[in-house]
Design a protein around this motif. Structure first.
Motif, PDB file in Angstrom:
ATOM      1  N   PRO A 233       3.590  14.994 -16.412  1.00  0.00           N
ATOM      2  CA  PRO A 233       3.634  16.002 -17.258  1.00  0.00           C
ATOM      3  C   PRO A 233       4.924  16.379 -17.861  1.00  0.00           C
ATOM      4  O   PRO A 233       5.166  17.210 -18.604  1.00  0.00           O
ATOM      5  N   MET A 234       5.803  15.984 -17.452  1.00  0.00           N
ATOM      6  CA  MET A 234       7.302  16.210 -17.643  1.00  0.00           C
ATOM      7  C   MET A 234       7.392  14.942 -18.742  1.00  0.00           C
ATOM      8  O   MET A 234       8.731  14.955 -19.475  1.00  0.00           O
ATOM      9  N   GLY A 235       6.777  14.111 -19.191  1.00  0.00           N
ATOM     10  CA  GLY A 235       6.966  13.289 -20.040  1.00  0.00           C
ATOM     11  C   GLY A 235       7.814  11.919 -19.655  1.00  0.00           C
ATOM     12  O   GLY A 235       8.322  11.278 -20.370  1.00  0.00           O
ATOM     13  N   LEU A 236       7.510  11.733 -18.203  1.00  0.00           N
ATOM     14  CA  LEU A 236       8.691  10.801 -17.676  1.00  0.00           C
ATOM     15  C   LEU A 236       7.648   9.671 -16.820  1.00  0.00           C
ATOM     16  O   LEU A 236       6.636   9.990 -16.640  1.00  0.00           O
ATOM     17  N   THR A 237       8.231   8.404 -16.690  1.00  0.00           N
ATOM     18  CA  THR A 237       7.517   7.324 -15.916  1.00  0.00           C
ATOM     19  C   THR A 237       8.514   7.201 -14.814  1.00  0.00           C
ATOM     20  O   THR A 237       9.651   7.868 -14.985  1.00  0.00           O
ATOM     21  N   ARG A 238       8.061   6.460 -13.797  1.00  0.00           N
ATOM     22  CA  ARG A 238       9.128   5.934 -12.849  1.00  0.00           C
ATOM     23  C   ARG A 238      10.194   5.248 -13.495  1.00  0.00           C
ATOM     24  O   ARG A 238      11.512   5.503 -12.875  1.00  0.00           O
ATOM     25  N   THR A 239      10.297   4.552 -14.282  1.00  0.00           N
ATOM     26  CA  THR A 239      11.353   3.837 -14.852  1.00  0.00           C
ATOM     27  C   THR A 239      12.280   4.778 -15.629  1.00  0.00           C
ATOM     28  O   THR A 239      13.506   4.736 -15.419  1.00  0.00           O
ATOM     29  N   THR A 240      11.580   5.509 -16.357  1.00  0.00           N
ATOM     30  CA  THR A 240      12.617   6.474 -17.131  1.00  0.00           C
ATOM     31  C   THR A 240      13.235   7.732 -16.029  1.00  0.00           C
ATOM     32  O   THR A 240      14.416   7.870 -16.249  1.00  0.00           O
TER      33      THR A 240
ATOM     34  N   MET B 234      10.479  17.119  -6.546  1.00  0.00           N
ATOM     35  CA  MET B 234       9.156  16.501  -6.400  1.00  0.00           C
ATOM     36  C   MET B 234       9.367  15.083  -5.839  1.00  0.00           C
ATOM     37  O   MET B 234       8.877  14.755  -4.895  1.00  0.00           O
ATOM     38  N   ALA B 235      10.759  14.443  -6.154  1.00  0.00           N
ATOM     39  CA  ALA B 235      11.081  13.272  -5.729  1.00  0.00           C
ATOM     40  C   ALA B 235      11.286  13.296  -4.099  1.00  0.00           C
ATOM     41  O   ALA B 235      10.821  12.252  -3.359  1.00  0.00           O
ATOM     42  N   VAL B 236      11.990  14.359  -3.791  1.00  0.00           N
ATOM     43  CA  VAL B 236      12.354  14.533  -2.450  1.00  0.00           C
ATOM     44  C   VAL B 236      10.985  14.871  -1.561  1.00  0.00           C
ATOM     45  O   VAL B 236      10.768  14.185  -0.533  1.00  0.00           O
ATOM     46  N   GLU B 237      10.234  15.375  -2.081  1.00  0.00           N
ATOM     47  CA  GLU B 237       8.868  15.775  -1.488  1.00  0.00           C
ATOM     48  C   GLU B 237       8.023  14.528  -1.506  1.00  0.00           C
ATOM     49  O   GLU B 237       7.380  14.204  -0.273  1.00  0.00           O
ATOM     50  N   ASN B 238       8.065  13.570  -2.547  1.00  0.00           N
ATOM     51  CA  ASN B 238       7.229  12.287  -2.418  1.00  0.00           C
ATOM     52  C   ASN B 238       7.906  11.481  -1.473  1.00  0.00           C
ATOM     53  O   ASN B 238       7.078  10.729  -0.743  1.00  0.00           O
TER      54      ASN B 238
ATOM     55  N   ILE C 107       0.804  -1.204   0.077  1.00  0.00           N
ATOM     56  CA  ILE C 107       0.170  -0.108  -0.026  1.00  0.00           C
ATOM     57  C   ILE C 107       0.902   1.326  -0.020  1.00  0.00           C
ATOM     58  O   ILE C 107       0.593   2.408  -0.647  1.00  0.00           O
ATOM     59  N   ALA C 108       1.874   1.218   0.871  1.00  0.00           N
ATOM     60  CA  ALA C 108       2.805   2.351   0.921  1.00  0.00           C
ATOM     61  C   ALA C 108       3.556   2.497  -0.393  1.00  0.00           C
ATOM     62  O   ALA C 108       3.865   3.617  -0.909  1.00  0.00           O
ATOM     63  N   ALA C 109       3.790   1.577  -1.095  1.00  0.00           N
ATOM     64  CA  ALA C 109       4.847   1.511  -2.214  1.00  0.00           C
ATOM     65  C   ALA C 109       3.700   2.067  -3.405  1.00  0.00           C
ATOM     66  O   ALA C 109       4.343   3.012  -4.285  1.00  0.00           O
ATOM     67  N   ARG C 110       2.648   1.604  -3.406  1.00  0.00           N
ATOM     68  CA  ARG C 110       1.407   2.228  -4.504  1.00  0.00           C
ATOM     69  C   ARG C 110       1.319   3.514  -4.299  1.00  0.00           C
ATOM     70  O   ARG C 110       1.317   4.124  -5.403  1.00  0.00           O
ATOM     71  N   MET C 111       1.012   4.047  -3.026  1.00  0.00           N
ATOM     72  CA  MET C 111       0.575   5.319  -2.887  1.00  0.00           C
ATOM     73  C   MET C 111       1.831   6.228  -3.439  1.00  0.00           C
ATOM     74  O   MET C 111       1.890   7.160  -4.192  1.00  0.00           O
ATOM     75  N   GLN C 112       3.256   5.780  -3.037  1.00  0.00           N
ATOM     76  CA  GLN C 112       4.370   6.607  -3.590  1.00  0.00           C
ATOM     77  C   GLN C 112       4.295   6.497  -5.002  1.00  0.00           C
ATOM     78  O   GLN C 112       4.861   7.780  -5.666  1.00  0.00           O
ATOM     79  N   GLU C 113       4.405   5.436  -5.596  1.00  0.00           N
ATOM     80  CA  GLU C 113       4.522   5.059  -7.016  1.00  0.00           C
ATOM     81  C   GLU C 113       3.485   5.947  -7.767  1.00  0.00           C
ATOM     82  O   GLU C 113       3.880   6.836  -8.763  1.00  0.00           O
ATOM     83  N   ARG C 114       2.157   6.017  -7.328  1.00  0.00           N
ATOM     84  CA  ARG C 114       1.201   6.705  -8.037  1.00  0.00           C
ATOM     85  C   ARG C 114       1.425   8.283  -7.964  1.00  0.00           C
ATOM     86  O   ARG C 114       1.343   8.937  -8.991  1.00  0.00           O
ATOM     87  N   ARG C 115       1.657   8.647  -6.857  1.00  0.00           N
ATOM     88  CA  ARG C 115       1.907  10.291  -6.771  1.00  0.00           C
ATOM     89  C   ARG C 115       3.142  10.548  -7.527  1.00  0.00           C
ATOM     90  O   ARG C 115       3.265  11.669  -8.171  1.00  0.00           O
ATOM     91  N   LEU C 116       4.323   9.684  -7.653  1.00  0.00           N
ATOM     92  CA  LEU C 116       5.580   9.925  -8.489  1.00  0.00           C
ATOM     93  C   LEU C 116       5.047   9.780  -9.901  1.00  0.00           C
ATOM     94  O   LEU C 116       5.414  11.064 -10.761  1.00  0.00           O
ATOM     95  N   ASP C 117       4.259   8.819 -10.220  1.00  0.00           N
ATOM     96  CA  ASP C 117       4.043   8.890 -11.773  1.00  0.00           C
ATOM     97  C   ASP C 117       3.092  10.156 -12.033  1.00  0.00           C
ATOM     98  O   ASP C 117       3.280  10.763 -13.162  1.00  0.00           O
TER      99      ASP C 117
END
Length: 151
Positions: free
Chosen positions: A34-41, A113-117, A19-29
């Motif tokens: 809008p920057m044209g990036l995915t978590r992987t990229t 953004m990543a630091v805030e996430n 649950i914690a990972a999914r929340m963080q992943e979704r928020r980062l995604d």
């Protein structure tokens, strides 16, 4: 159920980690899209920009994805003007990855953004608890190669 103990989903560490990972992943995604990036990229950009990794196999190991997924991501990143790939000067069979200025700008833009996430997941913890959680998660993942394939 017979005498067998019930498995309690909400008492499972794995459930709460998911649950914690999914929340963080979704928020980062959501923030990176809008920057044209995915978590992987994003992770690939960090591997090259911050860790000085240039070989696709090193990048795959660092990000924790297989080499096919890394190759696919690098191809799309190359098409987007984020990376370039060339044969290594020391061994023509090896490929080296480098970032464009556009990619470096995205790293600079995405880092806050990543630091805030990351801080959103630990904001309920004090510094000692956060350090302990990090230590325990790292310890629990040390044996991940035992029976688990890379994602």
């Amino acid at each position: 159920m017979n005498a067998q103990k019930k498995y309690r989903l909400h008492h499972s560490i794995g459930y709460h980690l998911s649950i914690a990972a999914r929340m963080q992943e979704r928020r980062l995604d959501d923030w990176m899209r809008p920057m044209g990036l995915t978590r992987t990229t994003w992770c690939i950009l960090l591997a090259v920009a911050n860790e000085d990794l240039t070989r696709p196999s090193e990048i795959a190991d660092f990000v924790g994805i297989d080499r096919t997924a890394t190759s696919r991501a690098l191809r799309s990143m190359e098409e987007a003007g984020l990376v370039s790939r060339r044969s290594a000067s020391t061994d023509r069979r090896m490929t080296e990855v480098s970032l464009s200025q556009k990619a470096l700008d995205l790293v600079a833009q995405g880092t806050p953004m990543a630091v805030e996430n990351n801080s959103l997941i630990t904001e309920q913890l004090n510094d000692s608890e956060s350090a302990e959680l990090y230590r325990l998660l790292k310890k629990s993942l040390e044996g991940k190669e035992r029976g688990l394939k890379q994602l």
